[in-house]
Design a protein around this motif. Structure first.
Motif, mmCIF file in Angstrom:
data_model
loop_
_atom_site.group_PDB
_atom_site.id
_atom_site.type_symbol
_atom_site.label_atom_id
_atom_site.label_comp_id
_atom_site.label_asym_id
_atom_site.label_seq_id
_atom_site.Cartn_x
_atom_site.Cartn_y
_atom_site.Cartn_z
ATOM 1 N N THR A 152 17.506 21.450 -27.790
ATOM 2 C CA THR A 152 16.449 20.575 -27.237
ATOM 3 C C THR A 152 16.121 20.956 -25.671
ATOM 4 O OG1 THR A 152 17.808 18.816 -26.498
ATOM 5 C CG2 THR A 152 16.665 18.444 -28.687
ATOM 6 N N THR A 153 17.155 22.190 -25.378
ATOM 7 C CA THR A 153 16.956 22.780 -24.051
ATOM 8 C C THR A 153 15.672 22.958 -23.705
ATOM 9 O OG1 THR A 153 19.267 23.012 -23.780
ATOM 10 C CG2 THR A 153 17.907 24.243 -22.147
ATOM 11 N N THR A 154 15.092 24.016 -24.691
ATOM 12 C CA THR A 154 13.897 24.781 -24.647
ATOM 13 C C THR A 154 12.514 23.694 -24.314
ATOM 14 O OG1 THR A 154 13.527 24.762 -26.925
ATOM 15 C CG2 THR A 154 14.344 26.789 -25.746
ATOM 16 N N VAL A 155 12.824 22.421 -25.016
ATOM 17 C CA VAL A 155 11.703 21.232 -24.847
ATOM 18 C C VAL A 155 11.744 20.860 -23.839
ATOM 19 C CG1 VAL A 155 10.996 19.225 -26.136
ATOM 20 C CG2 VAL A 155 12.069 20.762 -27.428
ATOM 21 N N ALA A 156 12.911 20.634 -23.177
ATOM 22 C CA ALA A 156 13.088 20.251 -21.771
ATOM 23 C C ALA A 156 12.617 21.116 -20.809
ATOM 24 C CB ALA A 156 14.503 19.845 -21.659
ATOM 25 N N LEU B 222 18.290 18.408 -17.914
ATOM 26 C CA LEU B 222 19.095 17.872 -19.344
ATOM 27 C C LEU B 222 20.428 17.819 -18.782
ATOM 28 C CD1 LEU B 222 18.694 16.528 -22.141
ATOM 29 C CD2 LEU B 222 18.516 19.015 -23.161
ATOM 30 N N ASP B 223 21.099 16.939 -18.762
ATOM 31 C CA ASP B 223 22.554 16.888 -18.284
ATOM 32 C C ASP B 223 23.314 16.171 -19.322
ATOM 33 O OD1 ASP B 223 21.751 17.728 -15.661
ATOM 34 O OD2 ASP B 223 20.903 15.491 -15.087
ATOM 35 N N LEU B 224 24.319 16.913 -19.682
ATOM 36 C CA LEU B 224 25.335 16.406 -20.861
ATOM 37 C C LEU B 224 26.717 16.013 -20.243
ATOM 38 C CD1 LEU B 224 26.452 15.910 -23.602
ATOM 39 C CD2 LEU B 224 27.013 18.430 -23.412
ATOM 40 N N ASN C 173 12.878 12.406 -27.913
ATOM 41 C CA ASN C 173 12.189 10.967 -27.341
ATOM 42 C C ASN C 173 12.090 11.140 -25.741
ATOM 43 O OD1 ASN C 173 10.791 8.326 -28.175
ATOM 44 N ND2 ASN C 173 12.636 7.780 -26.964
ATOM 45 N N ALA C 174 13.310 10.973 -25.233
ATOM 46 C CA ALA C 174 13.573 10.997 -24.126
ATOM 47 C C ALA C 174 12.845 11.765 -23.071
ATOM 48 C CB ALA C 174 15.086 11.040 -23.533
ATOM 49 N N ILE C 175 12.961 13.132 -23.470
ATOM 50 C CA ILE C 175 12.046 14.361 -22.675
ATOM 51 C C ILE C 175 10.663 14.114 -22.979
ATOM 52 C CG2 ILE C 175 11.618 16.745 -22.856
ATOM 53 C CD1 ILE C 175 14.454 17.035 -24.124
ATOM 54 N N LYS C 176 10.173 13.632 -23.994
ATOM 55 C CA LYS C 176 8.717 13.429 -24.216
ATOM 56 C C LYS C 176 8.073 12.389 -23.280
ATOM 57 C CE LYS C 176 5.457 11.606 -27.775
ATOM 58 N NZ LYS C 176 5.490 11.210 -29.187
ATOM 59 N N HIS C 177 8.923 11.394 -22.980
ATOM 60 C CA HIS C 177 8.588 10.493 -22.259
ATOM 61 C C HIS C 177 9.316 10.365 -20.594
ATOM 62 C CE1 HIS C 177 8.027 8.453 -26.228
ATOM 63 N NE2 HIS C 177 6.908 8.099 -25.637
ATOM 64 N N GLY D 84 11.533 15.138 -14.068
ATOM 65 C CA GLY D 84 12.768 14.041 -14.303
ATOM 66 C C GLY D 84 13.882 14.344 -14.866
ATOM 67 N N ALA D 85 14.708 13.614 -15.327
ATOM 68 C CA ALA D 85 16.127 13.969 -15.857
ATOM 69 C C ALA D 85 16.199 13.057 -16.863
ATOM 70 C CB ALA D 85 17.187 13.668 -14.878
ATOM 71 N N VAL D 86 17.011 13.712 -18.112
ATOM 72 C CA VAL D 86 17.540 13.196 -19.184
ATOM 73 C C VAL D 86 19.032 13.304 -19.309
ATOM 74 C CG1 VAL D 86 17.580 13.165 -21.806
ATOM 75 C CG2 VAL D 86 15.514 13.220 -20.479
#
Length: 222
Positions: free
Chosen positions: A82-86, A93-95, A121-125, A130-132
């Protein structure tokens, strides 16, 4: 509502395809157009897969292929996918994941799908900039995955309904809600649970998957 969600990426693909016919586009613009087409095709495929899975759930035909699963590998793969989406949305995007998670008796592909859906879902919103954050923690008998964002949040009256099929919010958390409905079904098939929390509209949200791990997971699937 379903027709609208299906039509949106198709409209984008058509628009960018038309733009590619313009011979005056420079290489950078052409690359941008091709990337946009690829992104919207992937979105269309995800929506169709979600609709098919919900049909399987409704007919009781969604099955699991169980085996020993390293949940750390599942979560890392979902975040990488999902990195490309972010990046496209300008969201970091932090793990944070423990590498000592006990093995689960589970369907790795379905768990990956559930984590994918929560992260997307988190990225979309989330707003640009911002940060997920994705966290994986575990004990000897339980593992939990937490996905949190700094986005539009969830109204208190909507919280009890976020996992319902085709549920829409107004303004915050709008959309079909297919992904969250599938998350709940997949997690429940694994004898786990998924919860949603939010301080309110405009204040982000947190989704948490809790799964039995180790001997507890194997015992529940006997």
């Amino acid at each position: 509502m379903v027709a609208h969600e299906l039509r949106t990426p198709l409209t984008a693909v058509g628009g960018w395809a038309a733009a590619l016919r313009n011979e005056r586009l420079d290489p950078g613009q052409r690359a941008h157009a091709l990337h946009a087409i690829e992104r919207n095709v992937a979105l269309q495929a995800r929506i169709i897969e979600d609709i098919v899975d919900l049909a399987r759930i409704a007919h009781g035909t969604l099955s699991l292929r169980l085996g020993a699963v390293d949940l750390h590998d599942v979560v890392v793969a979902a975040v990488e996918a999902t990195t490309t989406v972010a990046d496209a949305r300008g969201v970091s995007l932090d793990l944070e994941a423990t590498s000592t998670c006990p093995r689960l008796w589970a369907d790795a592909a379905r768990l990956r799908q559930a984590v994918d859906n929560l992260v997307v879902n988190a990225i979309k919103h989330s707003p640009p900039g911002g940060a997920v954050r994705v966290r994986l923690e575990a004990t000897a008998g339980e593992a939990w995955i937490e996905v949190s964002d700094e986005g539009c949040g969830i109204a208190p009256e909507l919280l009890p309904h976020v996992f319902e099929r085709y549920r829409q919010g107004e303004g915050a958390r709008s959309g079909l809600g297919l992904g969250l409905a599938i998350v709940r079904e997949v997690v429940q098939l694994h004898h786990g649970r998924v919860d949603a929390s939010s301080p309110g509209v405009g204040r982000g949200a947190r989704f948490t998957i809790v799964l039995p791990a180790g001997a507890a997971a194997a015992a529940r699937h006997r």
